[in-house]
Scaffold this active site. Structure first.
Site, mmCIF file in Angstrom:
data_model
loop_
_atom_site.group_PDB
_atom_site.id
_atom_site.type_symbol
_atom_site.label_atom_id
_atom_site.label_comp_id
_atom_site.label_asym_id
_atom_site.label_seq_id
_atom_site.Cartn_x
_atom_site.Cartn_y
_atom_site.Cartn_z
ATOM 1 N N SER A 163 0.824 -1.239 -0.014
ATOM 2 C CA SER A 163 -0.039 0.106 -0.099
ATOM 3 C C SER A 163 0.808 1.109 -0.055
ATOM 4 C CB SER A 163 -0.869 -0.020 1.110
ATOM 5 O OG SER A 163 -1.167 1.241 1.492
ATOM 6 N N TYR A 185 -1.738 -1.284 10.581
ATOM 7 C CA TYR A 185 -1.892 -1.556 9.171
ATOM 8 C C TYR A 185 -0.739 -1.067 8.397
ATOM 9 C CZ TYR A 185 -3.559 -1.652 4.631
ATOM 10 O OH TYR A 185 -3.919 -1.815 3.000
HETATM 11 N N1 LIG Z 1 -8.875 -0.951 -0.879
HETATM 12 C C1 LIG Z 1 -7.997 -0.040 -0.561
HETATM 13 O O1 LIG Z 1 -7.992 1.389 -0.375
HETATM 14 C C2 LIG Z 1 -6.445 -0.379 -0.397
HETATM 15 C C3 LIG Z 1 -5.323 0.547 -0.560
HETATM 16 C C4 LIG Z 1 -4.052 -0.234 -0.599
HETATM 17 C C5 LIG Z 1 -3.789 -1.334 -0.364
HETATM 18 N N2 LIG Z 1 -4.998 -2.288 -0.434
HETATM 19 C C6 LIG Z 1 -4.432 -3.611 -0.086
HETATM 20 O O2 LIG Z 1 -5.102 -4.521 -1.217
HETATM 21 C C7 LIG Z 1 -5.538 -5.702 -0.840
HETATM 22 C C8 LIG Z 1 -6.689 -6.159 -1.296
HETATM 23 O O3 LIG Z 1 -7.695 -5.192 -0.633
HETATM 24 P P1 LIG Z 1 -9.031 -4.995 -1.317
HETATM 25 O O4 LIG Z 1 -9.090 -3.558 -1.452
HETATM 26 O O5 LIG Z 1 -9.381 -5.592 -2.681
HETATM 27 O O6 LIG Z 1 -9.944 -5.026 -0.290
HETATM 28 P P2 LIG Z 1 -11.431 -6.111 -0.100
HETATM 29 O O7 LIG Z 1 -12.232 -6.040 -1.107
HETATM 30 O O8 LIG Z 1 -11.757 -5.853 1.348
HETATM 31 O O9 LIG Z 1 -10.655 -7.714 -0.329
HETATM 32 C C9 LIG Z 1 -9.824 -8.176 0.892
HETATM 33 C C10 LIG Z 1 -9.786 -9.788 0.276
HETATM 34 O O10 LIG Z 1 -9.336 -10.272 1.602
HETATM 35 C C11 LIG Z 1 -10.003 -11.566 1.906
HETATM 36 N N3 LIG Z 1 -9.649 -11.800 3.281
HETATM 37 C C12 LIG Z 1 -9.883 -11.107 4.385
HETATM 38 N N4 LIG Z 1 -9.790 -11.876 5.598
HETATM 39 C C13 LIG Z 1 -9.278 -13.061 5.194
HETATM 40 C C14 LIG Z 1 -8.680 -14.241 5.747
HETATM 41 N N5 LIG Z 1 -8.735 -14.380 7.206
HETATM 42 N N6 LIG Z 1 -8.653 -15.305 5.126
HETATM 43 C C15 LIG Z 1 -8.627 -15.207 3.740
HETATM 44 N N7 LIG Z 1 -8.952 -14.491 3.036
HETATM 45 C C16 LIG Z 1 -9.278 -13.037 3.858
HETATM 46 C C17 LIG Z 1 -11.326 -11.172 1.677
HETATM 47 O O11 LIG Z 1 -12.179 -12.217 1.528
HETATM 48 P P3 LIG Z 1 -13.394 -12.888 2.613
HETATM 49 O O12 LIG Z 1 -13.868 -11.859 3.252
HETATM 50 O O13 LIG Z 1 -14.284 -13.840 1.689
HETATM 51 O O14 LIG Z 1 -12.330 -13.836 3.482
HETATM 52 C C18 LIG Z 1 -11.127 -10.593 0.696
HETATM 53 O O15 LIG Z 1 -11.328 -11.224 -0.791
HETATM 54 C C19 LIG Z 1 -5.319 -5.754 0.732
HETATM 55 O O16 LIG Z 1 -4.083 -6.442 1.173
HETATM 56 C C20 LIG Z 1 -5.323 -4.490 1.270
HETATM 57 O O17 LIG Z 1 -4.452 -4.382 2.245
HETATM 58 C C21 LIG Z 1 -6.233 -1.921 -0.297
#
Ligand SMILES: NC(=O)c1ccc[n+]([C@@H]2O[C@H](COP(=O)([O-])OP(=O)(O)OC[C@H]3O[C@@H](n4cnc5c(N)ncnc54)[C@H](OP(=O)(O)O)[C@@H]3O)[C@@H](O)[C@H]2O)c1
Length: 266
Positions: free
Chosen positions: A144, A157
């Site tokens: 991130s 985080y």
């Molecule tokens: N969105 C942002 O603003 C942002 C910015 C920078 C970086 N990121 C990073 O990008 C990555 C993807 O995030 P996203 O934006 O796609 O968020 P998201 O839509 O909330 O997706 C998160 C994913 O992680 C899975 N997950 C959560 N807990 C889990 C567990 N205990 N075991 C297995 N799977 C788990 C969730 O699936 P289930 O709930 O079905 O398990 C979901 O598929 C993350 O690493 C996040 O930190 C996000």
């Protein structure tokens, strides 16, 4: 007679939503992968993505409803990899979550849960997949822009993402000989389910989002291109580039004082 080609398999964590699901779609559409191991906790979401990918031409999709913060589920993944011995062309570690709030307010369990998923599970899955990654394959780790600086109000985080960045760059260097690329992806805020988990209504969320929202499509497209070019870091926004530059030029103590003045971490 049609020539039979071997499958190009992508193992994707966090595939039930946001970035992980988009990686599956774009890797298939671009022809870089045609078989998928899809991991997250919500089975129905994974099944619906698998059906979508198969309808779009994927050879096979394996749905793996696993909670990666649980040792038993990591063992199940280890056993499955050992039995099936897939040749992986892509590993995408997208499973991750953050919780906005002061460390003391969140409490020890919520802080530790972020470390278990963002750090321990990512390291565990990477380690389990390493023996199965082919020469010329790609590891993509979701970090991130929070990785570049300490972030009051999102401290745990940001620290987990700093770990992901550091770990991925060192791993990239270790895997050079095997011609496996490792790319740490550093997006800014995106409209996925992430902020629903992190806390949608806090002031810190508003301040983070004021940096500008990136589209998942662009973040993933840039990351695939950078991974294929063997780059260690993928930053897809100007703001991200700027934050990285500032974090390199100025003392972090000074930046933290400015951030407090601007209300970050209230
Ligand atoms: N969105 C942002 O603003 C942002 C910015 C920078 C970086 N990121 C990073 O990008 C990555 C993807 O995030 P996203 O934006 O796609 O968020 P998201 O839509 O909330 O997706 C998160 C994913 O992680 C899975 N997950 C959560 N807990 C889990 C567990 N205990 N075991 C297995 N799977 C788990 C969730 O699936 P289930 O709930 O079905 O398990 C979901 O598929 C993350 O690493 C996040 O930190 C996000």
């Amino acid at each position: 007679m049609q020539k039979k080609t071997s499958p190009r398999t992508a193992l994707i964590t966090g595939a039930s939503s946001g970035v992980g699901a988009e990686f599956a779609r774009q890797l298939l559409a671009s022809g870089h992968a045609d078989s998928f191991w899809l991991i997250a906790r919500r089975r129905e979401r994974l099944e619906s993505l698998a059906a979508e990918l198969e309808a779009a031409g994927a050879r096979s999709c394996r749905v793996l409803p696993l909670d990666l913060s649980q040792d038993d589920d990591l063992r199940r993944l280890a056993d499955l990899l050992e039995q099936e011995r897939p040749t992986l062309a892509w590993l995408v570690n997208s499973a991750g979550a953050g919780r906005i709030g002061h460390v003391a307010t969140l409490g020890p369990d919520a802080n530790r849960a972020q470390c278990r998923l963002n750090v321990e599970a990512l390291v565990a899955v990477t380690g389990l997949c390493l023996p199965h990654l082919a020469r010329g394959s790609h590891i993509v780790q979701l970090a991130s822009i929070a990785a570049f600086l300490p972030q009051p109000g999102f401290a745990t985080y940001a620290a987990t993402k700093a770990f992901v960045l550091s770990y991925s760059r060192a791993l990239a260097s270790e895997l050079r000989e095997r011609q496996i690329s490792v790319t740490a992806v550093c997006p800014g805020p995106m409209e996925t389910e992430f902020f629903r988990v992190a806390g949608e209504s806090s002031k810190t969320t508003g301040r983070i989002k004021s940096l500008g929202i990136e589209t998942v499509d662009h973040v993933v497209r840039t990351a695939i291109r950078r991974a294929r070019a063997g780059r260690q870091v993928s930053i897809s926004s100007l703001v991200g580039q700027l934050i990285r530059l500032i974090s390199r030029l100025l003392p972090h103590g000074f930046i933290l004082r400015v951030m407090r003045r601007l209300g970050f971490g209230d």
